[in-house]
Design a protein around this motif. Structure first.
Motif, PDB file in Angstrom:
ATOM      1  N   LEU A   1       3.614   3.521   2.234  1.00 38.77           N
ATOM      2  CA  LEU A   1       4.866   4.239   2.489  1.00 38.77           C
ATOM      3  C   LEU A   1       4.819   4.865   3.873  1.00 38.77           C
ATOM      4  N   PRO A   2       5.950   5.196   4.415  1.00 38.15           N
ATOM      5  CA  PRO A   2       5.947   5.847   5.741  1.00 38.15           C
ATOM      6  C   PRO A   2       5.111   7.134   5.717  1.00 38.15           C
ATOM      7  N   ALA A   3       4.612   7.511   6.872  1.00 38.90           N
ATOM      8  CA  ALA A   3       3.745   8.700   6.982  1.00 38.90           C
ATOM      9  C   ALA A   3       4.468   9.956   6.500  1.00 38.90           C
ATOM     10  N   GLU A   4       5.765  10.010   6.761  1.00 40.35           N
ATOM     11  CA  GLU A   4       6.539  11.188   6.343  1.00 40.35           C
ATOM     12  C   GLU A   4       6.564  11.316   4.822  1.00 40.35           C
ATOM     13  N   SER A   5       6.676  10.168   4.112  1.00 38.24           N
ATOM     14  CA  SER A   5       6.690  10.193   2.644  1.00 38.24           C
ATOM     15  C   SER A   5       5.355  10.658   2.097  1.00 38.24           C
ATOM     16  N   ASN A   6       4.249  10.194   2.698  1.00 37.91           N
ATOM     17  CA  ASN A   6       2.929  10.631   2.246  1.00 37.91           C
ATOM     18  C   ASN A   6       2.767  12.144   2.371  1.00 37.91           C
ATOM     19  N   GLU A   7       3.317  12.691   3.446  1.00 38.98           N
ATOM     20  CA  GLU A   7       3.225  14.139   3.654  1.00 38.98           C
ATOM     21  C   GLU A   7       3.994  14.897   2.571  1.00 38.98           C
ATOM     22  N   LYS A   8       5.169  14.382   2.221  1.00 44.74           N
ATOM     23  CA  LYS A   8       5.973  15.010   1.184  1.00 44.74           C
ATOM     24  C   LYS A   8       5.274  14.934  -0.165  1.00 44.74           C
ATOM     25  N   ILE A   9       4.683  13.765  -0.472  1.00 43.45           N
ATOM     26  CA  ILE A   9       3.983  13.590  -1.755  1.00 43.45           C
ATOM     27  C   ILE A   9       2.804  14.544  -1.848  1.00 43.45           C
ATOM     28  N   LYS A  10       2.117  14.747  -0.744  1.00 46.29           N
ATOM     29  CA  LYS A  10       0.986  15.669  -0.739  1.00 46.29           C
ATOM     30  C   LYS A  10       1.438  17.107  -1.042  1.00 46.29           C
ATOM     31  N   GLN A  11       2.582  17.494  -0.464  1.00 46.98           N
ATOM     32  CA  GLN A  11       3.107  18.831  -0.732  1.00 46.98           C
ATOM     33  C   GLN A  11       3.465  19.002  -2.208  1.00 46.98           C
ATOM     34  N   VAL A  12       4.099  17.957  -2.792  1.00 43.66           N
ATOM     35  CA  VAL A  12       4.454  18.013  -4.206  1.00 43.66           C
ATOM     36  C   VAL A  12       3.200  18.121  -5.069  1.00 43.66           C
ATOM     37  N   ASN A  13       2.156  17.409  -4.700  1.00 44.52           N
ATOM     38  CA  ASN A  13       0.891  17.445  -5.446  1.00 44.52           C
ATOM     39  C   ASN A  13       0.284  18.852  -5.438  1.00 44.52           C
ATOM     40  N   GLU A  14       0.328  19.480  -4.264  1.00 40.19           N
ATOM     41  CA  GLU A  14      -0.210  20.844  -4.165  1.00 40.19           C
ATOM     42  C   GLU A  14       0.593  21.820  -5.029  1.00 40.19           C
ATOM     43  N   ARG A  15       1.894  21.645  -5.035  1.00 38.51           N
ATOM     44  CA  ARG A  15       2.734  22.526  -5.835  1.00 38.51           C
ATOM     45  C   ARG A  15       2.484  22.333  -7.329  1.00 38.51           C
ATOM     46  N   ALA A  16       2.277  21.093  -7.746  1.00 40.33           N
ATOM     47  CA  ALA A  16       1.977  20.826  -9.150  1.00 40.33           C
ATOM     48  C   ALA A  16       0.670  21.486  -9.561  1.00 40.33           C
TER      49      ALA A  16
ATOM     50  N   THR B   1      -1.252  16.612 -15.222  1.00 40.26           N
ATOM     51  CA  THR B   1      -2.276  15.616 -14.868  1.00 40.26           C
ATOM     52  C   THR B   1      -1.635  14.252 -14.643  1.00 40.26           C
ATOM     53  N   ALA B   2      -0.703  13.898 -15.565  1.00 39.32           N
ATOM     54  CA  ALA B   2      -0.014  12.611 -15.411  1.00 39.32           C
ATOM     55  C   ALA B   2       0.803  12.584 -14.126  1.00 39.32           C
ATOM     56  N   LEU B   3       1.417  13.690 -13.810  1.00 36.55           N
ATOM     57  CA  LEU B   3       2.220  13.755 -12.580  1.00 36.55           C
ATOM     58  C   LEU B   3       1.334  13.591 -11.356  1.00 36.55           C
ATOM     59  N   GLN B   4       0.181  14.276 -11.369  1.00 37.11           N
ATOM     60  CA  GLN B   4      -0.727  14.138 -10.224  1.00 37.11           C
ATOM     61  C   GLN B   4      -1.260  12.712 -10.106  1.00 37.11           C
ATOM     62  N   ARG B   5      -1.506  12.087 -11.287  1.00 40.03           N
ATOM     63  CA  ARG B   5      -1.965  10.699 -11.244  1.00 40.03           C
ATOM     64  C   ARG B   5      -0.893   9.801 -10.640  1.00 40.03           C
ATOM     65  N   SER B   6       0.348  10.057 -11.053  1.00 41.67           N
ATOM     66  CA  SER B   6       1.459   9.255 -10.495  1.00 41.67           C
ATOM     67  C   SER B   6       1.599   9.495  -9.002  1.00 41.67           C
ATOM     68  N   LEU B   7       1.416  10.721  -8.594  1.00 41.54           N
ATOM     69  CA  LEU B   7       1.519  11.022  -7.165  1.00 41.54           C
ATOM     70  C   LEU B   7       0.386  10.354  -6.381  1.00 41.54           C
ATOM     71  N   SER B   8      -0.791  10.341  -6.995  1.00 42.90           N
ATOM     72  CA  SER B   8      -1.927   9.672  -6.328  1.00 42.90           C
ATOM     73  C   SER B   8      -1.653   8.182  -6.179  1.00 42.90           C
ATOM     74  N   GLU B   9      -1.032   7.610  -7.213  1.00 44.75           N
ATOM     75  CA  GLU B   9      -0.686   6.185  -7.113  1.00 44.75           C
ATOM     76  C   GLU B   9       0.337   5.962  -6.014  1.00 44.75           C
ATOM     77  N   LEU B  10       1.287   6.909  -5.885  1.00 43.05           N
ATOM     78  CA  LEU B  10       2.287   6.780  -4.812  1.00 43.05           C
ATOM     79  C   LEU B  10       1.639   6.862  -3.437  1.00 43.05           C
ATOM     80  N   GLU B  11       0.611   7.729  -3.325  1.00 49.76           N
ATOM     81  CA  GLU B  11      -0.072   7.850  -2.043  1.00 49.76           C
ATOM     82  C   GLU B  11      -0.780   6.545  -1.665  1.00 49.76           C
TER      83      GLU B  11
END
Length: 807
Positions: free
Chosen positions: A247-262, A233-243
């Motif tokens: 950040l560049p569009a490419e970074s947002n796409e990567k963060i979204k993939q990490v969120n789904e994997r978590a 949950t904390a990781l997803q919250r941190s990822l949401s804050e990163l979103e």
């Protein structure tokens, strides 16, 4: 994420998962390594690092990102892997185990789990076969030198082990000592009665320990699951804050993939915990039932062994008492023979004594007086000097009169043998895999017994002259039954042929046929047979013998089809053999029965004959060893009825349908059937004094007689069989062991060559029979060995260069 935060979240719960001692200094239990919590081999992935961090260790678990890193690879020859400590797989890997003085140390896969150390030949073997297990709760662990150590539980089990290095040895010893301490503690806690622990109590304790450990591990997994959920949950919250950051569009796409994997990881961990909980509930539900069933089977086995041993002792006591109280004359008429067996009605009681002596209790070491081995009675061949061997006598007779066949063999010596000492460990095993002394044998091989099927070859000669296929089928059926007539008193087993052993019987001049057998496989034992007659028929078969010792009786199940082809008409018949049962293995006089059904099929016309071998029953009013049969055309209409016994004769009745009361067809009446009775076959009488010569028939007496010109692999040249026939059983036993060891070495050599060829990538031809070729039968579609030809041509040229050296 900081390690201090993780420690604060976990509290006392995860500390139980970590190794004892805190600070990461002990072996990490979840990681399963054998060294320090921060650097031990196989310290696991996420779970190992979580445990290390929870224990305060400075390892990779101190960082949230490092927790997901891969586990370090184990050293060569080391544990190779690890699981949940204390239970599950506390440690596993390769060690070298002492086997024997021939093979020395062999590499084995060891698994330490739940206070038990088990080993396997390979890691893949863990799924189905455990080679041995030792309970550490009662074991002593001793260190020999830098790499060797010993585990022993007081003499019943001792493992001499060697690690690849001193470090690896110390890791194993440490893990074993910890597992032993935990097993002893759990054993003491579970011993509520304070009584001496029985076998069943040991099983119960191990079961309770396993369930307790499973429950503990499920709690640990639940704790880990809570941690994963919290930090997920904390990781997803941190990822949401990163979103939310720019950040560049490419970074947002990567963060979204990490969120789904978590998210997927959290769902998977929940599913894992639920599955573990279900497994624990199932184990607890069925544990009592499993324990009860296991104990029942164990008690039954012990009770059966005790009963059999007691029966054997009682039988021996009664036998000795009888022998001590009664002195019988040598030629007193016996009553053991069947009333209808005219040829054996006058046999003496001493013949019964010979048969039962095989089971007379004696010292387990089989011995024979020196003078008995060369003793010749007055009933042996007259005028023979004791200095001249029987082989030379028979060779001399053969040179003088080639067509004269021998009519006697040396009488069976009167030996005693402790049957129970040999058979008590053989229950459930195949007879071909039990090392038997020659005392249980008769001086013929299985190939020669197979050739005895041709004793009543004249039935096939008469069948070849039949113009009616249904009549021909009647004679084929009678021939099938006749092959069992030699077994009625033959309770001794034939010699198991060596691989590549052959036996020829050339009766072309006297009887118009010649026969060849070859042992084409050793495990499972299989023999191929081919016989051809100038009277217009060919007989071929491949018989595999499967046998099981059941304690009270022995079942012998021949597998494979028998083919009979008539040249003039092209009629091709096939059938299979029935089951042979030897009764009274432990107590009483041996007797043999045949049971089952045989379907003889004419593949050209579709005619069939169904033979039923009725098993013996004490309560039945039918004649013993009864055989019935019906010969039908392709439409199922019965034309002939067969009736008789497999040890005496077979009759045939022509079935004439008559009009029944309701207008339908009915079978002919009994008195009308008697008028059409034809006797197809009657057993030949046994030779005089057959009871002293293993109950051999006239044909059987001639089979092992020496003949010139045979192949060097012929059964007549087998030394242990020849020594036994001559009454020198001690020498025969020693020779039998030598031949079997020679065969084992040949097999190991072939296996080594196959392994080497596989490693080198070169083609390797497996063992192939010399005179027979394995191919698909065109009629039955079975893979079978069919005669390839060439034997009789080689015999004419005396060219035996292709024959292997087996004797």
């Amino acid at each position: 994420m900081a390690a201090t935060e993780l420690r604060g979240v976990v509290g006392p719960g995860p500390a139980a998962i970590a190794a004892p001692g805190g600070g990461g200094t002990g072996p990490p239990v979840v990681g399963g390594g054998g060294g320090r919590g921060d650097s031990g081999p196989g310290s696991g992935a996420a779970l190992g690092t979580v445990a290390s961090a929870a224990a305060g260790g400075p390892g990779p678990g101190a960082g949230g990102v490092a927790a997901a890193g891969p586990a370090p690879a184990p050293p060569a020859g080391g544990s190779g892997g690890s699981g949940a400590g204390g239970s599950g797989s506390a440690r596993e890997g390769w060690l070298f185990k002492w086997t024997n003085y021939i093979k020395g140390y062999q590499r084995r896969w060891f698994v330490l789990s739940n206070g038990l150390l088990s080993y396997y030949r390979s890691k893949a073997e863990m799924r189905h076969t455990c080679r041995g297990t030792i309970n550490l709760a009662t074991a002593n662990i001793t260190v020999e030198d830098s790499c060797n150590f010993i585990i022993s539980n007081g003499g019943a089990q001792t493992y001499h082990l060697k690690a690849s290095s001193e470090v690896e040895r110390q890791r194993w010893v440490t893990a074993l000592e910890l597992a032993k301490a935990k097993a002893v503690k759990m054993l003491a806690e579970s011993d509520e009665s304070g009584d001496e622990e029985s076998v069943s109590q040991t099983d119960k304790t191990e079961l309770q320990n396993t369930l307790r450990t499973l429950s503990s591990k499920v709690e640990d997994l639940s704790t880990c699951n809570d941690l994963i959920a919290k930090h997920g949950t904390a990781l997803q919250r941190s990822l949401s804050e990163l979103e939310a950051l720019r950040l560049p569009a490419e970074s947002n796409e990567k963060i979204k993939q990490v969120n789904e994997r978590a998210t997927l990881f959290r769902i998977t961990s929940n599913a894992m915990i639920n599955a573990c909980r279900d497994f624990l509930m199932l184990a607890q539900t069925h544990s009592k039932k499993w324990q009860k069933s296991l104990q029942y089977e164990r008690d039954q086995r012990i009770r059966l062994e005790e009963t059999l041993e007691q029966l054997a002792k009682q039988h021996n006591h009664l036998e000795r008492a009888f022998r001590g109280a009664t002195v019988l004359p040598a030629n007193t008429p016996g009553t053991a023979g069947s009333g209808k067996d005219q040829c054996c009605s006058g046999k003496g009681d001493m013949s019964d004594e010979d048969d039962e002596n095989e089971f007379f209790d004696a010292p387990e070491i089989i011995t024979m007086p020196e003078n008995l081995g060369h003793k010749r009675t007055g009933s042996n061949i007259s005028g023979a000097s004791s200095d001249i061997s029987l082989d030379e006598q028979y060779k001399h007779q053969l040179e003088e009169t080639k067509k004269e066949k021998r009519t006697r063999i040396p009488y069976k010596p009167n030996y005693s043998l402790n049957l129970w000492s040999i058979m008590k460990n053989c229950i459930g095993k195949e007879l071909s895999k039990i090392p038997m002394p020659v005392n249980f044998n008769e001086p013929l091989s299985m190939l020669q017994r197979l050739t005895e099927d041709l004793e009543y070859h004249e039935l096939l000669d008469r069948a070849a002259k039949c113009e009616n296929s249904l009549e021909q089928l009647c004679y084929v059926a009678a021939f099938t039954v006749s092959s069992y007539s030699t077994t009625v008193f033959r309770t001794s087993k034939p010699f198991n042929p060596l691989l590549g052993e052959t036996f020829e019987l050339d009766r072309l001049e006297e009887n118009g046929y010649r026969s060849l057998c070859e042992q084409v496989s050793h495990h499972p034992p299989a023999a191929a047979h081919h016989a051809e007659s100038k009277n217009g028929w060919t007989l071929r078969q491949e018989i595999k013998i499967t046998s099981k010792f059941r304690g009270k009786y022995l079942s012998i199940m021949p597998l494979g089809s028998i083919h009979c082809i008539f040249h003039a008409t092209g009629h091709h018949y096939t059938w299979k053999k029935v089951t042979t049962t030897v009764h009274n293995i432990i107590v009483g006089k041996l007797w043999i029965d045949q049971s089952g059904e045989i379907d003889i099929v004419n593949h050209k016309t579709g005619d069939k004959c169904n033979l039923k071998f009725v098993p013996y029953s004490y309560f039945s009013r039918d004649v013993a060893r009864k055989v019935t049969g019906e010969v039908t055309d392709p439409s199922g209409k019965v034309h002939f009825a067969l009736l008789g016994t497999w040890d005496e004769k077979m009759d045939c009745f022509k079935v004439q349908p008559v009009v029944g009361e309701n207008g339908g067809d009915a079978r002919q009446r009994g008195h009308e059937a008697e008028e059409s009775r034809v006797m197809l076959w009657k057993r030949n009488p046994l030779p005089k004094n057959a009871e002293n010569m293993y109950y051999f028939s006239e044909l059987a007496l001639t089979l092992n007689a020496w003949e010139s010109g045979t192949a060097p692999t012929d059964s007549r040249l087998r030394p242990d069989q020849r020594l036994m026939e001559n009454g020198r059983w001690d020498e025969a036993n020693a020779e039998k062991q030598r031949l079997e060891e020679k065969q084992r070495l040949s097999r190991k050599k072939r296996e080594a060559e196959a392994v080497k060829a596989t490693e080198d990538g070169t083609p390797y031809d497996p063992y192939k029979a010399l005179w027979f070729e394995r191919k698909k039968d065109p009629v039955t579609k079975e893979l079978t060995h069919i005669y390839r030809g060439g034997y009789w041509e080689c015999k004419e040229k005396q060219d035996w260069t292709a024959c292997p050296d087996i004797f």
